[in-house]
Design an enzyme around this catalytic site. Sequence first.
Site, PDB file in Angstrom:
ATOM      1  N   LYS A 117      -9.534  28.549 -15.131  1.00 53.83           N
ATOM      2  CA  LYS A 117     -10.897  28.021 -14.927  1.00 53.83           C
ATOM      3  C   LYS A 117     -10.974  27.425 -13.534  1.00 53.83           C
ATOM      4  O   LYS A 117      -9.961  27.035 -12.968  1.00 53.83           O
ATOM      5  CB  LYS A 117     -11.195  26.913 -15.953  1.00 53.83           C
ATOM      6  CG  LYS A 117     -12.662  26.714 -16.186  1.00 53.83           C
ATOM      7  CD  LYS A 117     -13.175  27.729 -17.178  1.00 53.83           C
ATOM      8  CE  LYS A 117     -14.676  27.768 -17.264  1.00 53.83           C
ATOM      9  NZ  LYS A 117     -15.106  28.565 -18.426  1.00 53.83           N
ATOM     10  N   ASP A 177     -19.874  30.580 -14.950  1.00 59.25           N
ATOM     11  CA  ASP A 177     -19.974  29.546 -15.981  1.00 59.25           C
ATOM     12  C   ASP A 177     -21.242  28.778 -15.572  1.00 59.25           C
ATOM     13  O   ASP A 177     -22.097  29.340 -14.875  1.00 59.25           O
ATOM     14  CB  ASP A 177     -18.718  28.651 -15.999  1.00 59.25           C
ATOM     15  CG  ASP A 177     -18.599  27.823 -17.277  1.00 59.25           C
ATOM     16  OD1 ASP A 177     -18.065  28.332 -18.269  1.00 59.25           O
ATOM     17  OD2 ASP A 177     -19.063  26.659 -17.298  1.00 59.25           O
TER      18      ASP A 177
END
Length: 450
Positions: free
Chosen positions: A126, A166
Site C-alpha cells: 500500500k 484508492d
Amino acid sequence: MNAYISSVIENVKAKHQSEPEFIQTVEEVLSSLSPVMDAHPEYEKADILNRIVEPERMFTFRVVWTDDNGNVHTNIGYRCQFNGAIGPYKGGLRFQKNVCPSIIKFLGFEQIFKNALTGLPIGGGKGGADFDPTGRSEAEIMRFCQSFMSALYRYIGPNVDVPAGDMGVGSREIGYLFGQYRRLKGAWENGVLTGKGFTYGGSLTRPEATGYGAMYYLKEVLRHEGEDIKGKTIAVSGFGNVAWGICKKALQMGAKVITLSGPDGYILDEEGVSTSEEKVAYLLEMRSSNRNRVKDYADKFGVPFFEGEKPWGVKADVMMPAATQNDVGLESAKRIVANGIKYYIEVANMPTTNEALEFLKKQENMIVAPSKAVNAGGVGVSALEMAQNWEHLVWSAEEVDAQLHRMMENIVRTSAQAAEEYGLGYDLVAGANIAGFKKVAQAMYEQGIF
Ligand code: GLU
C-alpha cells in the site's frame, strides 16, 4: 487466546504506540488465528507471526510540487511493501490529508490477506501521500502525480510492486502516474499500475469491480440464508467509486440502494439511487467535481438530506459501510442492530472498530461479512488486468465480469469452509482471516527464514 498470538499482539502494541489503526488490524486478524496456530506448531517455531506483522520494506519520499499560483508545496509519499511471499506487492495508493504510517500500514496489512483470498498470485502492499486533492485543479493534480512518480518509479515494476488507486486516486491520477513512469523508464511496462484507462491497457470492468464484487458477495450470503437479492433495501455509506459500483450492480439485480453519505451528511432516497441510470451516473460527477459533498445529490434529485449525520439509523435489509475506516463505532453499531438490519456487509477497508465488530458478531440474527473479503474483487480484477498486460491481450467486459463473479463465489465458499474446518461455524470474518493467513503463512514457511 493462544499464548504465542497474545505475545505478538503485545509486541506490536509496545513497538508501535503511535500507530493505532495498525495495532487495530493486527489485533483483529491475529485474534482469529488461535485454532490455526494450535494446529500448526511449525508456524510458531518459524516465528511466522512476528515476521508477518513486520513489513518487508517501507519507505517515505519527498514529493514537491508547485500550485497554480506559483507556491511550492512539500508532501510525504509512502510505499509499504508489506509481504511478497505469494506474488509481487500489490495494493493501492491513497492521496488524503490524513495519510500517515499507521494508515498505510493498516491498509497494507489488510491487503496481504485480501490479496491471498482472491486466489491470484499477488502480495500485499500500500502507499500514498498526505496530499489533499480537495479543490485542486487538474494541472495541480497532474504535477503532483508526476512528482510522486519521479520519486517512486525506481522501486516498482510489473514483477516487483504494482500500485493502483484508492481514495483520492482514480483513473485520472493513474493516467498521470503511468505517463510519468513511461517517460522515465523509456519502456512499455504497463503492468506496473492497474486501474489504467482503456486505451492503454486498463481492464474493462475494473472501475466497477469493487462494487460489483461486493454485490456478488452479498448475493452468495443471501443465498446461504435462502433469500433473494431482488427487492432488498440497502443502506450504503460513502458516495465514491465503490458506492457507484454497488449502485450499478444493484440496478441490474433489482435491489434498492436508499442512502449515500459524505463528510457533510447523508441523503435518503426512498425510491432508490439504484433505480435510475441517471442517478447512478451522477455519483461519478459528484466525485470528479472534487467538492466532496453528497448534498449535491439531494439538491439535484429533491430527496431529504441529513446534515452532519450518518445513515446508521435508517431501516433497511442490508447495511454496507463503504466510506472509510472506523466509521462505525459501538454506539453506531447499536443503532444498526436496533433498526433490525440483518446483513452487515463491510465494504470500505476496516469500517468498523474492533469493539463494534465484536458486538455485531454476537447478534444472533445478524450476518457480518468482513471488508477484506467483500472488497477483494477490486484488487482481484487488478490482477486480471496484470494478466492481460503480460499477454498483450484485452478481455471482454463479459469475460472479466464472469471471472469476477466466480472469484467472489470462491471467496465466500473458501471463507466459510476455513471457519467450518476449525469448528467455528458460519463465521465469515474469522474464515476470511484464516483462509488468507494460511496461504501466506505456508508460502513464507516453505521459503525459509528471512
Ligand atoms: N485500493 C484497492 C484496495 O483496497 C485496490 C488495490 C489494487 O487494485 O491494487 O484493495
